[in-house]
Design an enzyme around this catalytic site. Structure first.
Site, PDB file in Angstrom:
ATOM      1  N   GLU A  62       7.191   3.315  -0.156  1.00 29.95           N
ATOM      2  CA  GLU A  62       6.399   2.115   0.121  1.00 29.95           C
ATOM      3  C   GLU A  62       6.669   1.742   1.574  1.00 29.95           C
ATOM      4  OE1 GLU A  62       5.206  -2.182  -1.796  1.00 29.95           O
ATOM      5  OE2 GLU A  62       7.288  -1.555  -1.912  1.00 29.95           O
ATOM      6  N   HIS A 120       0.269  -2.490  -6.460  1.00 23.53           N
ATOM      7  CA  HIS A 120       0.319  -3.907  -6.882  1.00 23.53           C
ATOM      8  C   HIS A 120      -0.957  -4.659  -6.477  1.00 23.53           C
ATOM      9  CE1 HIS A 120       1.977  -4.444  -2.850  1.00 23.53           C
ATOM     10  NE2 HIS A 120       3.227  -4.171  -3.196  1.00 23.53           N
ATOM     11  N   ALA A 170      -0.390  -8.273  -1.216  1.00 27.37           N
ATOM     12  CA  ALA A 170      -0.309  -7.603   0.091  1.00 27.37           C
ATOM     13  C   ALA A 170      -1.610  -6.874   0.425  1.00 27.37           C
ATOM     14  CB  ALA A 170       0.889  -6.656   0.164  1.00 27.37           C
ATOM     15  N   ASP A 224       8.064  -3.519  -9.702  1.00 23.84           N
ATOM     16  CA  ASP A 224       8.356  -3.799  -8.296  1.00 23.84           C
ATOM     17  C   ASP A 224       9.656  -4.599  -8.191  1.00 23.84           C
ATOM     18  OD1 ASP A 224       8.143  -3.851  -5.545  1.00 23.84           O
ATOM     19  OD2 ASP A 224       6.563  -5.360  -5.462  1.00 23.84           O
ATOM     20  N   ALA A 231       9.109 -11.669  -2.742  1.00 24.93           N
ATOM     21  CA  ALA A 231       9.913 -10.521  -2.315  1.00 24.93           C
ATOM     22  C   ALA A 231      10.211  -9.625  -3.505  1.00 24.93           C
ATOM     23  CB  ALA A 231      11.213 -11.000  -1.662  1.00 24.93           C
TER      24      ALA A 231
END
Length: 376
Positions: A128, A213, A217, A269, A303
């Site tokens: 990632e 995801h 983002a 995640d 986060a």
């Protein structure tokens, strides 16, 4: 030793099979009648519990206080052991956008020590970053984001099973096309990107086949600028989502399920605070505060998560129309197919990675390669 699970609700493809037993060694042997079981084997009485293939997490940074970027064999073992209580039996060790030296150390560590872990198995690496868009860095440190460059990952290419990449960045098309042609087993995923609808659809032609995801983002889905999300909805690429009810609203989870169905996978995640208590932790060299199931940087940016895979299944079943069988397939059969693993289904010859759980998705037992590794 050969074992058999009896009195179980076996989840096999799209069905729940009752009144039969699951016979296995290191591999699944058969689903058979109880009276046909051989003598001298170990019997596991499921007492009516659900039995499914072990869960597969294609995006996880850490758990149990350890992180892949710690780049130590102890960290990999801690993550591997910690995940057993969540029903996860295989995972992609997921890296962060850090310095080239830090990423190289993490990849070297996985290359040397992945096969030695004794809990959930490491199925490879998910990179990632660092080939992301700095405008959509999320919790990734944008100081270390760089344009796509094959030389960075070439020494570790055998371990790399998935790469999240922003296709609009300079050099991305060349790398995507190259990897798609030369290393077709690597899943190329759009993420941490602000590609528009047209750019996203073009990247699918180059070799992007997944989205990381979804919603997080990336640019929002506007009715005149549908962006990445719109492109994913308008295509047959697969996608994954963080079903922790923090990253994504329940109504959006319901929508994504309705539109993507068997193209939707669930991920955690999770960062190192997974399976841990509230407190302060580290993610990619940045301080993260964890409280009440939410992990944030000092500026409030989400986060990663502290989601556990069995909780993700429970959330999806409770807030969407996804059935229990569909939820299980979203973390077993579908990711296994995507990664080309001989796992994810209770069929003859497949790896005997198995999980027993109750109607609340609480884990009763986790089995890896036919060996009982966790009892709840």
């Amino acid at each position: 030793m050969i074992k058999a699970i009896i009195h179980a609700k076996l989840i096999v493809d799209k069905h729940i099979v009752e009144g039969k037993s699951l016979l296995f060694g290191k591999k699944i042997i058969s689903i058979t009648e109880e009276e046909d079981l051989p003598e001298g084997i170990e019997i596991i009485d499921a007492q009516g519990a659900y039995v499914s293939p072990g869960f597969i997490d294609i995006h996880i940074h850490g758990s149990g206080g350890a992180d892949v970027m710690d780049a130590t064999p102890e960290a990999l073992q801690t993550i591997s052991s910690s995940l057993l209580q969540t029903g996860t039996t295989s995972f992609l060790a997921t890296t962060m956008t850090m310095s080239e030296t830090a990423i190289a150390s993490a990849l070297q560590n996985v290359t040397k020590h992945a096969a030695k872990v004794t809990g959930a198995k490491i199925a490879g690496v998910h990179l990632e970053g660092p080939f992301l868009n700095p405008n959509k860095h999320g919790a990734q440190d944008k100081r270390y984001i760089q344009n796509p460059d094959f030389s960075l990952i070439q020494p570790y290419i055998d371990q790399v099973k998935m790469i999240t990449i922003a296709p609009e960045m300079s050099g991305a098309e060349v790398l995507i096309r190259y990897l798609s042609e030369k290393y077709p087993h690597i899943v190329l995923s759009i993420g941490h990107s602000e590609a528009d609808f047209v750019q996203s659809k073009e990247s699918f032609k180059w070799g992007i086949s997944h989205a990381t995801h979804l919603f997080n983002a990336m640019n929002p889905c506007h009715h005149r600028e549908p962006g990445i999300v719109g492109a994913v909805f308008d295509s047959d690429v697969t996608c994954d989502i963080i079903a922790d009810l923090v990253h994504t609203h329940p109504s959006v989870l319901k929508l994504v399920y309705q539109l993507k169905r068997e193209k939707l996978m669930l991920i955690t995640d999770a960062m190192r605070a997974g399976c841990m208590k509230n407190g302060s932790y580290d993610l990619g060299g940045q301080k993260v505060s964890v409280e009440n199931g939410k992990a944030v940087l000092d500026d409030g940016t989400l986060a990663g998560s502290v989601l556990q895979m069995n909780k993700a299944l429970g959330n999806m079943v409770s807030v969407t129309d996804m059935t229990l069988i569909e939820a299980v397939n979203a973390v077993t059969k579908l990711p296994a197919q995507k990664l080309g693993l001989f796992k994810g289904v209770l069929k003859e010859g497949y790896d005997a990675d198995i999980v027993l759980f109750d109607e609340n998705f609480s884990i009763i037992m986790t089995i890896v390669d036919g060996v009982i590794k966790y009892r709840g």
